[in-house]
Scaffold this active site. Sequence first.
Site, PDB file in Angstrom:
ATOM      1  N   THR A   1       6.069  14.095  -7.664  1.00  0.00           N
ATOM      2  CA  THR A   1       5.402  14.557  -6.461  1.00  0.00           C
ATOM      3  C   THR A   1       5.834  13.767  -5.239  1.00  0.00           C
ATOM      4  O   THR A   1       5.843  12.545  -5.256  1.00  0.00           O
ATOM      5  CB  THR A   1       3.882  14.415  -6.614  1.00  0.00           C
ATOM      6  OG1 THR A   1       3.499  14.842  -7.908  1.00  0.00           O
ATOM      7  CG2 THR A   1       3.151  15.231  -5.576  1.00  0.00           C
TER       8      THR A   1
ATOM      9  N   PRO B   1      10.141   0.052  -6.345  1.00  0.00           N
ATOM     10  CA  PRO B   1       9.388   0.069  -7.608  1.00  0.00           C
ATOM     11  C   PRO B   1       9.228   1.460  -8.212  1.00  0.00           C
ATOM     12  O   PRO B   1       9.357   1.632  -9.427  1.00  0.00           O
ATOM     13  CB  PRO B   1       8.033  -0.533  -7.220  1.00  0.00           C
ATOM     14  CG  PRO B   1       8.340  -1.407  -6.045  1.00  0.00           C
ATOM     15  CD  PRO B   1       9.414  -0.674  -5.285  1.00  0.00           C
TER      16      PRO B   1
ATOM     17  N   HIS C   1      -8.086  20.469  -9.432  1.00  0.00           N
ATOM     18  CA  HIS C   1      -6.907  20.101  -8.645  1.00  0.00           C
ATOM     19  C   HIS C   1      -6.700  21.010  -7.432  1.00  0.00           C
ATOM     20  O   HIS C   1      -5.980  20.655  -6.495  1.00  0.00           O
ATOM     21  CB  HIS C   1      -5.673  20.157  -9.552  1.00  0.00           C
ATOM     22  CG  HIS C   1      -4.520  19.334  -9.085  1.00  0.00           C
ATOM     23  ND1 HIS C   1      -4.300  19.034  -7.753  1.00  0.00           N
ATOM     24  CD2 HIS C   1      -3.499  18.758  -9.763  1.00  0.00           C
ATOM     25  CE1 HIS C   1      -3.202  18.304  -7.645  1.00  0.00           C
ATOM     26  NE2 HIS C   1      -2.703  18.120  -8.850  1.00  0.00           N
TER      27      HIS C   1
ATOM     28  N   LYS D   1      10.646  -5.736  -6.544  1.00  0.00           N
ATOM     29  CA  LYS D   1      10.974  -5.878  -5.126  1.00  0.00           C
ATOM     30  C   LYS D   1      11.807  -7.135  -4.870  1.00  0.00           C
ATOM     31  O   LYS D   1      12.611  -7.177  -3.941  1.00  0.00           O
ATOM     32  CB  LYS D   1       9.689  -5.902  -4.297  1.00  0.00           C
ATOM     33  CG  LYS D   1       8.957  -4.561  -4.291  1.00  0.00           C
ATOM     34  CD  LYS D   1       7.789  -4.557  -3.324  1.00  0.00           C
ATOM     35  CE  LYS D   1       8.280  -4.519  -1.878  1.00  0.00           C
ATOM     36  NZ  LYS D   1       7.169  -4.362  -0.929  1.00  0.00           N
TER      37      LYS D   1
ATOM     38  N   LYS E   1       5.491  -4.809  -9.699  1.00  0.00           N
ATOM     39  CA  LYS E   1       6.092  -4.564  -8.385  1.00  0.00           C
ATOM     40  C   LYS E   1       6.778  -5.798  -7.818  1.00  0.00           C
ATOM     41  O   LYS E   1       7.873  -5.701  -7.226  1.00  0.00           O
ATOM     42  CB  LYS E   1       4.999  -4.078  -7.424  1.00  0.00           C
ATOM     43  CG  LYS E   1       5.498  -3.791  -6.003  1.00  0.00           C
ATOM     44  CD  LYS E   1       4.374  -3.279  -5.123  1.00  0.00           C
ATOM     45  CE  LYS E   1       3.342  -4.357  -4.856  1.00  0.00           C
ATOM     46  NZ  LYS E   1       2.297  -3.914  -3.905  1.00  0.00           N
TER      47      LYS E   1
ATOM     48  N   LEU F   1      14.772  -3.608  -5.072  1.00  0.00           N
ATOM     49  CA  LEU F   1      14.773  -2.251  -5.593  1.00  0.00           C
ATOM     50  C   LEU F   1      13.413  -1.605  -5.339  1.00  0.00           C
ATOM     51  O   LEU F   1      12.391  -2.292  -5.266  1.00  0.00           O
ATOM     52  CB  LEU F   1      15.067  -2.255  -7.095  1.00  0.00           C
ATOM     53  CG  LEU F   1      16.449  -2.780  -7.505  1.00  0.00           C
ATOM     54  CD1 LEU F   1      16.533  -2.923  -9.024  1.00  0.00           C
ATOM     55  CD2 LEU F   1      17.557  -1.871  -6.988  1.00  0.00           C
TER      56      LEU F   1
END
Length: 652
Positions: free
Chosen positions: A481, A456, A367, A450, A446, A454
Amino acid sequence: MKLGQFRSLAAGVCACAVGPGVGSLSVFSRLNQIHIFNGDMANQVSASLPERTFQNQLSLPPLPVPPLEGSLSKYLEAVRPFASEEEFQATVNTVRKFQEGVGEELHQKLLQRAKTKRNWLEEWWFDTAYLEVRIPSQLNVNFGGPAPYLETCWPPAEGTQLQRCSISTWHTLQYWNLIRTEKLPPQKSGDVPLDMDQFRMLFCTCKVPGVQKDTIRNYFKTESEGPSPSHIIAMCRGRIFTFDAVYDGQILTPPELFRQLSFVQQRCDAEAEGDGVAALTSEERSRWAKVREHLISIDPHNKTILETIQSSLFTVCLDAAKPYSTPHNYTNMALQALTGDPTVRWGDKSYNSISFSDGTFGSNCDHAPYDAMVLVCLCHYVDQQLRASDGKWKGLDAVRPMPFPEELVFTVDEKVRNDISHAKQQYLETTQDLQVVCYAFSGFGKAAIKQRKLHPDTFVQMALQLAYYRMHGRLGSCYETAMTRMFYHGRTETMRPCTQEAAAWCHAMQDATSSADARRNAMMLAFSKHNKLMAEAQDGHGFDRHLLGLYLIAKEEGRPVPDLFTDPLYAKSGGGGNFVLSSSLVGYTKVLGVVAPMVYQGYGFFYCIRDDRIVASVSAWKSYRQTDAETLFHVLSRCLHEMLQLATTSQL
């Protein structure tokens, strides 16, 4: 420290990675069309010149330092859900003293640092988040994931490993070539360029252990910068081989890669297993550093081998495991990607491409050099290419007369053999304690979210908050994140989803006397606050990285740790890497990731949101009896259904 993500524009950004002829959905392409339709001749000319991958790097703005008052105000808001009135007032007093005293002094020093560095955080982030960390990083810091190719054209099938591996490796090499020749379109958020520096770290990169601190070695160069390594490492049954992926100036074709990989596998099948030196990369960092020094002292050639591995493009891991998975249940593949055989992956490499013997694939990546969005873009590119070609090679079958792979054999002594045995044992004990589930929630995705106007990602995050609250009877400090790539060498900022508004909504959902309208209104307030904080974090106005900078200034100057950082609510709310929910949206493609929890009593939660489903990987430690990844997923699924029902009735 965890898996990176790129939020509402993830689908567009990923599509930028798709090469010519695969129906690219590049944001840049759409922008150019708009310019041309406006009749601007200058833009027509610029549109005909393809943008180079790294051309915007020098024009990106520096990472800003937010105002101190704003960061401290946001911090107080973030800790409020975890405090009694008395605790909160004590923290308010601590923050006030910090702001009026040492905090302002540290802030001014941070502003001075920012004047001399385009990214004041970069070096600190490498060191604090990754290179100074001493716990074994292969399991605790690395991210992995199952490849989605089984949905595209490659369902699990015996006898397909090498053929498929040859094709996927070829597509990966095409992606490397796009970056090396700077033909990978630079990514943008709308018309704002995003930093592309992390893409330099995908290939020819490796972390090297140090007794006190690790380092990152990056050997990659673009074509205009000069020669760059082009060899691959192939690992099989504890043995390590290398061969060049370019012959006579041309990338090896799938038939040629098949010939090289077949040579490796046949040798390994016919002969004894290797020493498994790669398992040492799964060790505690200082211990691995000392073993590495010993390896080099035994035989100088060992250093040459290490350098060959470090500088390689990536590793191809021929794994004997058969982690049968389906589009609805990726658990076995996700678990193997993260916790599989340590003798056939080099845990410090920026990219281990894992080829399982049932014809499925995974990845395991250090990472430190980059966030997961880089690997998501690569895997999405490969997935799109496989879809376009039906997973087949349609070129020539001819194989040029090139050298066979060379085996890299370390000189080892009894001490090294014992160290390898110790590494395997500690790795086995730890991995057996990790619970991973990776399921598809197929109730909706999704499109349905949508349709209710709203976001997702916010939808999933609020469901996670409610699920944890229902399971554990308390609020969960949560890390999500936020990407800061609109700034020079920007990586991530912390967004904390457990807001006061989210807490109020969770309470309302558990209150039998709360009406549907009250719950709906509370949900919408939580959504609004989450979206606001995420936008601010991505715009460089989060507070966690700012507080880290102030802490590190004090540390570098040998000052006492300011009271703000020892205040009980700092850790209780997640500060200092203490989030019980470590979460990231991996994007809106089929590519998924998985990591271990950030803390022993916590969960790792990573997810991709597709049009018709939400696929999530959840991890927890088995020995911590109060957490259970399987239960969290099922509670989350019920929460998702309830939320959609709430959102649907609001439209009636």
